[in-house]
Design a protein around this motif. Sequence first.
Motif, short mmCIF file in Angstrom:
data_model
loop_
_atom_site.label_atom_id
_atom_site.label_comp_id
_atom_site.label_asym_id
_atom_site.label_seq_id
_atom_site.Cartn_x
_atom_site.Cartn_y
_atom_site.Cartn_z
N GLN A 157 10.93 67.81 69.10
CA GLN A 157 11.39 67.40 67.78
C GLN A 157 12.39 68.41 67.22
OE1 GLN A 157 7.94 66.81 65.30
NE2 GLN A 157 7.59 64.75 66.12
N PRO A 158 13.26 67.96 66.34
CA PRO A 158 14.17 68.92 65.69
C PRO A 158 13.40 70.06 65.04
CG PRO A 158 14.86 66.68 65.23
CD PRO A 158 13.53 66.57 65.94
N GLY A 194 12.03 72.39 66.78
CA GLY A 194 11.12 72.90 67.79
C GLY A 194 11.76 73.89 68.75
N LYS A 204 18.25 71.41 67.55
CA LYS A 204 18.89 70.35 66.78
C LYS A 204 19.18 69.17 67.70
CE LYS A 204 21.36 73.82 63.98
NZ LYS A 204 22.69 74.30 63.54
N PRO A 205 19.33 67.99 67.16
CA PRO A 205 19.66 66.83 68.00
C PRO A 205 20.92 67.06 68.85
CG PRO A 205 18.97 66.07 65.85
CD PRO A 205 19.05 67.58 65.77
N THR A 236 20.86 68.28 72.52
CA THR A 236 20.46 67.37 73.59
C THR A 236 21.48 67.38 74.73
OG1 THR A 236 19.22 65.90 72.14
CG2 THR A 236 20.10 64.93 74.15
N VAL A 239 16.34 66.37 72.09
CA VAL A 239 15.87 66.78 70.77
C VAL A 239 15.95 65.55 69.86
CG1 VAL A 239 16.10 68.38 68.85
CG2 VAL A 239 16.77 69.08 71.17
N SER A 240 14.80 65.03 69.53
CA SER A 240 14.76 63.79 68.76
C SER A 240 13.43 63.67 68.05
CB SER A 240 14.97 62.59 69.68
OG SER A 240 14.83 61.38 68.98
N SER A 241 13.46 63.02 66.90
CA SER A 241 12.22 62.76 66.18
C SER A 241 11.69 61.38 66.54
CB SER A 241 12.45 62.87 64.67
OG SER A 241 13.49 62.02 64.27
#
Length: 114
Positions: free
Chosen positions: A12-13, A15, A85-86, A89, A112-114
């Motif tokens: 997750q962002p 992390g 951060k996304p 990725t 990186v994603s929620s």
Amino acid sequence: VQLQASGGGLVQPGGSLRLSCAASGNIASFNGMGWYRQAPGKPRELVASITSGGSTDFADSVKGRFSISRDNAKNTAYLQMDSLKPEDTGVYYCAAGHQTYDFWGQGTLVTVSS
């Protein structure tokens, strides 16, 4: 020398992840080791590098969030990624060499994603 990258995954962002690059040979002889990433639709970019003397360099986009290290005794380099951060990725590749990066790992996917 073969390089094996590992440690990628879904996070997750905000992390953290730690990537490892294990070499089949002695990395102490390599002047430089680095981590590249390739985001979808974008060219491969150098994210972080470390010399045999321990000097490090980072892309502006990851400064203050990523750190790179190498353990010559274990023939392994690491990329610690915090506050992800996304836009972090992508597929991350490790590389090693003397004057240029002559050896490459197969890549490990970081999402990186929620």
